[in-house]
Structure formats: structure tokens, C-alpha cells
Design a protein around this motif. Structure first.
Motif, short mmCIF file in Angstrom:
data_model
loop_
_atom_site.label_atom_id
_atom_site.label_comp_id
_atom_site.label_asym_id
_atom_site.label_seq_id
_atom_site.Cartn_x
_atom_site.Cartn_y
_atom_site.Cartn_z
N GLU A 72 -8.89 7.30 -6.24
CA GLU A 72 -7.52 7.43 -6.84
C GLU A 72 -6.74 6.37 -6.36
OE1 GLU A 72 -6.51 9.40 -9.66
OE2 GLU A 72 -8.68 9.65 -9.78
N PRO A 73 -5.64 5.81 -6.45
CA PRO A 73 -4.71 4.78 -5.69
C PRO A 73 -4.15 5.50 -4.51
CG PRO A 73 -3.66 4.93 -8.09
CD PRO A 73 -4.94 6.13 -7.95
N ASP A 74 -4.51 4.80 -3.33
CA ASP A 74 -4.24 5.21 -2.11
C ASP A 74 -3.81 4.05 -1.32
OD1 ASP A 74 -4.24 7.08 0.05
OD2 ASP A 74 -6.49 6.40 0.67
N ASP A 75 -2.64 4.25 -0.39
CA ASP A 75 -2.26 3.32 0.67
C ASP A 75 -3.37 3.47 1.59
OD1 ASP A 75 -0.12 3.04 -1.11
OD2 ASP A 75 1.13 4.25 -0.03
N GLN A 76 -3.55 1.87 2.27
CA GLN A 76 -4.48 1.70 3.04
C GLN A 76 -3.72 1.39 4.42
OE1 GLN A 76 -7.60 2.64 2.97
NE2 GLN A 76 -7.11 3.26 0.83
N PRO A 77 -4.09 1.70 5.70
CA PRO A 77 -3.54 1.20 6.84
C PRO A 77 -3.33 -0.25 7.33
CG PRO A 77 -5.58 2.31 7.45
CD PRO A 77 -5.22 2.35 5.99
N TYR A 78 -3.96 -0.84 6.10
CA TYR A 78 -3.83 -2.41 6.41
C TYR A 78 -2.89 -2.98 5.44
CZ TYR A 78 -7.94 -1.53 3.48
OH TYR A 78 -8.72 -0.90 2.73
N GLY A 79 -2.08 -2.24 4.63
CA GLY A 79 -0.99 -2.74 4.04
C GLY A 79 -1.43 -2.98 2.57
N HIS B 215 -3.02 -3.93 -4.35
CA HIS B 215 -1.86 -4.84 -4.38
C HIS B 215 -1.14 -4.60 -2.82
CE1 HIS B 215 0.19 -1.34 -6.18
NE2 HIS B 215 0.98 -1.51 -5.11
N ASP B 216 -0.56 -5.44 -2.49
CA ASP B 216 0.14 -5.60 -1.06
C ASP B 216 1.47 -4.54 -1.12
OD1 ASP B 216 0.87 -6.96 1.42
OD2 ASP B 216 2.72 -6.97 0.29
N ILE B 217 1.43 -3.90 -0.21
CA ILE B 217 2.38 -3.13 -0.03
C ILE B 217 3.43 -3.10 1.26
CG2 ILE B 217 1.67 -0.95 -1.50
CD1 ILE B 217 0.72 0.26 1.30
N THR B 218 3.12 -4.21 1.91
CA THR B 218 4.04 -4.66 2.95
C THR B 218 5.16 -5.44 2.62
OG1 THR B 218 2.90 -6.86 3.47
CG2 THR B 218 1.97 -4.68 4.53
#
Length: 119
Positions: free
Chosen positions: A88-95, A113-116
Motif C-alpha cells: 500500500e502507499p508508504d512514505d520512504q526514508p529517502y523522501g 512521488h516526491d514528498i520532500t
């Protein structure tokens, strides 16, 4: 991307992931370029007696990474269409915010997609 049956693979990418292939090559078809939102993926059928292993067979390595505008929206679309969603959608430590999908041939595809705010 190597596949066992290009028509089956193309149908999955079309029906479950919204990719279109304007042309298939060969008689019967053994190659196509599937596209969606400016992304393109080549699907190439191996001979019946050939074998291959997708990257996903090697400790879950991905076969393709797609930079997208909204991984959550794609997740909702893919889920509604019955795609094989691995994560499922998940935020990764690399942004990156990512979803992981498996193709019928076992290829692992990441849409992120970028979250930074830097992209």
C-alpha cells in the motif's frame, strides 16, 4: 521487460494499470510498447522454451520505477481495477511515497512521488 505472453501482459497493463499500446509487433505479437501519462514500458515476449526470472525473484528488487504525480491516486485506481498490489502507499526514508505492484510475470513495479518538496 521480458514476459511469457505479450498479449496477456499487455492486457494486464491496460486493464489493471491503465497503460495503452497503440501497436503490437509480430505475427503473432511478441512485442509492444505500453504507455501511460508520458511513461513507456517495452514488453518483449521470450520464446516458449526460454526461461527468465524477474528482478523481484532476487530479494524483492524492483523491475521498474515510475516517478508519478500522485501515488495515492494511482493506488486507488489500481486497487479498484484489481491490480496485484504488493505494498500500500508508504512514505520512504529517502523522501518518496510509493506503492508496489506485481505484474503477471512477477515483475515488481514501483510508482512513487516526491514528498520532500524538492522535485
Amino acid at each position: 521487460m521480458l514476459v511469457r505472453d505479450v498479449l496477456r501482459a499487455q492486457a494486464y497493463f491496460a486493464d489493471k494499470l491503465g497503460f495503452t499500446a497503440s501497436r503490437l509487433w509480430g505475427d503473432p505479437p511478441t512485442f509492444c510498447i505500453a504507455g501511460r501519462d508520458g511513461l513507456e514500458l517495452m514488453l518483449n515476449q521470450v520464446a516458449a522454451n526460454d526461461s527468465f526470472r524477474p528482478n523481484g525473484d532476487y530479494d524483492g528488487r524492483c523491475d521498474a520505477y515510475f516517478w508519478v504525480r500522485d501515488a495515492d491516486a494511482l493506488h486507488a485506481e489500481f486497487k479498484a481495477k484489481g491490480a496485484d498490489i504488493v505494498c500500500e502507499p508508504d512514505d520512504q526514508p529517502y523522501g518518496m511515497r510509493e506503492i508496489l505492484v506485481r505484474s503477471p510475470d512477477g515483475h515488481l513495479l514501483i510508482f512513487g512521488h516526491d514528498i520532500t518538496g524538492m522535485a
